[in-house]
Structures are given as C-alpha cells and as structure tokens.
Design a protein around this motif. Structure first.
Motif, PDB file in Angstrom:
ATOM      1  N   LEU A  70       0.864  -1.174   0.041  1.00 29.07           N
ATOM      2  CA  LEU A  70       0.066   0.083   0.054  1.00 29.07           C
ATOM      3  C   LEU A  70       0.782   1.296  -0.106  1.00 29.07           C
ATOM      4  N   GLU A  71       0.368   2.219  -0.475  1.00 25.45           N
ATOM      5  CA  GLU A  71       1.083   3.528  -0.622  1.00 25.45           C
ATOM      6  C   GLU A  71       1.627   4.059   0.721  1.00 25.45           C
ATOM      7  N   GLY A  72       0.718   3.946   1.684  1.00 24.02           N
ATOM      8  CA  GLY A  72       1.234   4.289   2.989  1.00 24.02           C
ATOM      9  C   GLY A  72       2.159   3.428   3.478  1.00 24.02           C
ATOM     10  N   ASP A  73       2.555   2.309   3.128  1.00 26.85           N
ATOM     11  CA  ASP A  73       3.615   1.480   3.759  1.00 26.85           C
ATOM     12  C   ASP A  73       4.955   1.700   3.030  1.00 26.85           C
ATOM     13  N   LYS A  74       4.732   2.204   1.838  1.00 28.02           N
ATOM     14  CA  LYS A  74       5.941   2.717   0.985  1.00 28.02           C
ATOM     15  C   LYS A  74       6.465   4.044   1.216  1.00 28.02           C
ATOM     16  N   ARG A  75       5.531   4.986   1.750  1.00 29.23           N
ATOM     17  CA  ARG A  75       5.830   6.429   2.006  1.00 29.23           C
ATOM     18  C   ARG A  75       6.970   6.410   2.863  1.00 29.23           C
ATOM     19  N   PRO A  76       7.347   5.638   4.081  1.00 27.65           N
ATOM     20  CA  PRO A  76       8.395   5.931   5.060  1.00 27.65           C
ATOM     21  C   PRO A  76       9.812   5.725   4.387  1.00 27.65           C
ATOM     22  N   TYR A  77       9.621   5.169   2.852  1.00 25.63           N
ATOM     23  CA  TYR A  77      10.909   4.977   2.336  1.00 25.63           C
ATOM     24  C   TYR A  77      11.202   5.952   1.213  1.00 25.63           C
ATOM     25  N   SER A  78      10.485   7.034   1.180  1.00 26.34           N
ATOM     26  CA  SER A  78      10.474   8.013   0.204  1.00 26.34           C
ATOM     27  C   SER A  78      11.806   8.759  -0.022  1.00 26.34           C
ATOM     28  N   ARG A  79      12.001   8.816  -1.333  1.00 26.05           N
ATOM     29  CA  ARG A  79      13.378   9.859  -1.715  1.00 26.05           C
ATOM     30  C   ARG A  79      13.044  11.063  -1.007  1.00 26.05           C
ATOM     31  N   GLY A  80      14.285  11.512  -0.647  1.00 31.65           N
ATOM     32  CA  GLY A  80      14.224  12.750   0.108  1.00 31.65           C
ATOM     33  C   GLY A  80      14.175  12.558   1.655  1.00 31.65           C
ATOM     34  N   SER A  81      13.886  11.347   2.080  1.00 33.77           N
ATOM     35  CA  SER A  81      13.910  11.409   3.564  1.00 33.77           C
ATOM     36  C   SER A  81      14.921  10.794   4.119  1.00 33.77           C
ATOM     37  N   TYR A  82      15.924  10.595   3.480  1.00 37.17           N
ATOM     38  CA  TYR A  82      17.152   9.802   3.886  1.00 37.17           C
ATOM     39  C   TYR A  82      18.234  11.050   4.066  1.00 37.17           C
ATOM     40  N   SER A  83      18.711  11.405   5.213  1.00 36.51           N
ATOM     41  CA  SER A  83      19.557  12.434   5.443  1.00 36.51           C
ATOM     42  C   SER A  83      21.042  12.120   4.789  1.00 36.51           C
ATOM     43  N   ASN A  84      21.376  10.775   4.492  1.00 32.64           N
ATOM     44  CA  ASN A  84      22.635  10.749   4.167  1.00 32.64           C
ATOM     45  C   ASN A  84      22.796  10.456   2.644  1.00 32.64           C
ATOM     46  N   SER A  85      21.749  10.424   1.987  1.00 33.25           N
ATOM     47  CA  SER A  85      21.724  10.334   0.339  1.00 33.25           C
ATOM     48  C   SER A  85      20.356  10.876  -0.140  1.00 33.25           C
ATOM     49  N   VAL A  86      20.315  11.885  -0.546  1.00 33.14           N
ATOM     50  CA  VAL A  86      18.960  12.702  -1.086  1.00 33.14           C
ATOM     51  C   VAL A  86      18.477  11.948  -2.281  1.00 33.14           C
ATOM     52  N   ASN A  87      19.080  11.076  -2.920  1.00 36.77           N
ATOM     53  CA  ASN A  87      18.358  10.408  -4.059  1.00 36.77           C
ATOM     54  C   ASN A  87      17.950   9.031  -3.846  1.00 36.77           C
ATOM     55  N   HIS A  88      18.442   8.549  -2.569  1.00 39.73           N
ATOM     56  CA  HIS A  88      17.734   7.229  -2.253  1.00 39.73           C
ATOM     57  C   HIS A  88      16.563   7.258  -1.690  1.00 39.73           C
TER      58      HIS A  88
END
Length: 311
Positions: A70-88
């Motif tokens: 579900l989209e809500g389950d994927k959202r925590p892994y969104s691009r831009g949410s990783y401080s060490n790698s903006v494109n991840h």
C-alpha cells in the motif's frame, strides 16, 4: 545504424575468480564493436556478461513485492527522507517528469544509492538482494568503462580513477528498480516515461519482456529497444558525451504507453546509473575546450532539479 547492435562480451565477462587482468590486445575486436555502437547509436546490447537472466528475474520479483505494498507502507522509504543520501528511496507514481513538457511519468521507482545497513529498508531481503546486485553492476560497469577507454586510445585510468569511490557516499551511482503499473487513465500527452537522456557516465539496463522502450536514432526516428533475454542494454549518458567531446553519443529514449488492448500489462525494469565521483571535474579527454569543465555533483544536481523541481 538503425538498429541497436548485439555485442559478445564473453572475452571480458564477470568470472568467479575475479581476474580483471585481460590484456588490452585481447579486447581489440570487442573495443572496436563497442566504439562503433556508442558513436553511431549510443546504445549496445551486451551478451555473455556474466550476469544471468535468472539473477535479473529474481531481483525483479523481490522488487515487485515492495511495489505491491500500500502507498502508506511505501511512503516511509520516500526519496528525500534519507539524510545521508538525497537520491535514495521510493519515487511515487507521476512524481517524476523526465520530459518536463509532459505530465508526470506513469511509473514508480526505488533508488538504491546508499549501501548502508543502518538506514531504513523495506525488508532485509530487499536490502541484501539490491545491494548484492549493485556490487555486481559495479564490476561490470568498470569493465565496460575500461573497454570504452581502450576504444578511444586513452589510458583506462582516466575513466576508472574518476569512478574510484563508486559504492560509497562520495559517488552518486544508483541502482534503480522500476515498476510500470497497468494503465487505467491517461492525461493528455502522458506516457510511461518521458523523452530524456541519462545524466552521468553510462547506464546498465535490464528489462522485463513487456515492450515499450524506444531510442531516438541519429535520423530522429524512435526505434524499439526490446528485452533480449540474457543481455544487458548499455547506453552513453550526458557527462560521458561531454567527456569525449561528442565522440560517444547520449541518445534520447522513452517508454511509450502499452498498445491498445494491453493496458492491463505491467512492466518492470532495472537501471544502474553509473556516475563519476562527486568531486571529479569532467573535462574533455581529448584536451579540447568543446565543453567547459564541470564538477560532477553540481551537474547532477542541476539535472535532478529539472526532473523533480528545486527543493
């Protein structure tokens, strides 16, 4: 050349013994074929690379498990949410417009740019599968870069040293797994992936059997680039075209909508975007001033801004 050539890479394929010491003179035919493909069309199918089709199929199956969440389950892994790698991370449907003149692309993606274990991953299976394949792609990419340098008559270290940090956070190379869902509704001029050229050095592409990828030829016509099982489709990207003063060409490509009657068909692909290290200055390798020097990380960021909008 109106068709993408198929070249046998068996002379330099990945092997378990990890022996990279193939003398350049043994690669004479291979480097000539690679140079011809990259100067005339910018794309080439490589067969006998050491990466097998069942390996690719397994990674796509693991990736699809994530995309089916579900989209809500994927959202925590969104691009831009990783401080060490903006494109991840995950890119949602229609988030990208690789052709800014079209509506958002009808695809989802997950970018693996960081290999760290201590960041959030959808599952351990997902992490280990993608990280392992990322490392396999590094090895093949470096071999292709060596052949490319030899085909130009330059020291392979010109390219290899510029990618010396690949796999670390000092290099933005990215393994991207993509999912094109069934097409339910389409906006005016919308397609699965808009016309674009890639940003960095080279791209390694693996596709499912569903067609859709098209490459613009030197004549300006789009030609089909279907899946050929057991091959890797490799193309030149924009920084490499600058680097070689337009000897190698970075060709525009797209993914069209499925034919009428096939709109329920899904499609998958994986791309390994090979980039020079962030701080590398790219200057024309022939010593000319055809393009001004550019720092890799600055160039890539400008391209990301065009795709996602400035943040």
């Amino acid at each position: 050349m109106d068709a993408i050539p198929i070249v046998d890479f068996g002379e330099y394929k990945l092997r378990d013994d990890e022996d990279d010491a193939v003398p350049g003179e043994q690669l004479q035919e291979l480097r000539e074929e690679v140079r011809s493909a990259f100067t005339e069309v910018g794309f080439v199918y490589l067969k006998n690379t050491g990466i097998e089709q069942d390996e690719v199929d397994h990674i796509m199956a693991v990736s699809k498990k994530f995309f089916m969440l579900l989209e809500g389950d994927k959202r925590p892994y969104s691009r831009g949410s990783y401080s060490n790698s903006v494109n991840h991370g995950w890119v949602s449907l229609e988030r990208e417009s690789l052709n800014p003149r079209r509506p958002g692309d009808l695809k989802e993606a997950f970018n693996t740019t960081s290999l760290r274990e201590d960041i959030a991953w959808p599952s351990e299976e997902f992490r280990t599968t993608l990280v392992t394949f990322y490392k396999r792609c590094i090895k093949l990419a470096l071999r292709v870069l060596r052949v490319m340098a030899l085909s130009l008559g330059i020291d392979p270290e010109v390219f290899l040293k510029a990618h010396g940090q690949i796999g670390s956070e000092e290099n933005g190379s990215t393994l991207r797994t993509l999912y094109y869902p069934p097409v339910k509704s389409v906006k005016h001029d919308q397609i699965r992936c808009g016309e674009h050229s890639d940003y960095g050095s080279i791209t390694l592409l693996f596709q499912s059997k569903e067609e859709g990828l098209q490459v613009r030829s030197r004549k300006g016509e789009f030609i089909s680039a279907p899946c050929i099982p057991g091959t890797v489709l490799i193309n030149i990207a924009d920084l490499m075209q600058r680097w070689t003063s337009d000897v190698f060409v970075s060709s525009v490509h797209r993914v069209r909508l499925p034919p009428v009657g096939d709109s329920n068909k899904e499609r998958q692909s994986m791309t390994f975007f090979v980039q020079p290290d962030d701080n590398v200055m790219i200057s024309c390798c022939d010593g000319s001033n055809k393009y001004p020097p550019v720092k890799c990380v600055d160039y890539l960021q400008s391209r990301f801004n065009e795709t996602y909008g400035k943040t």
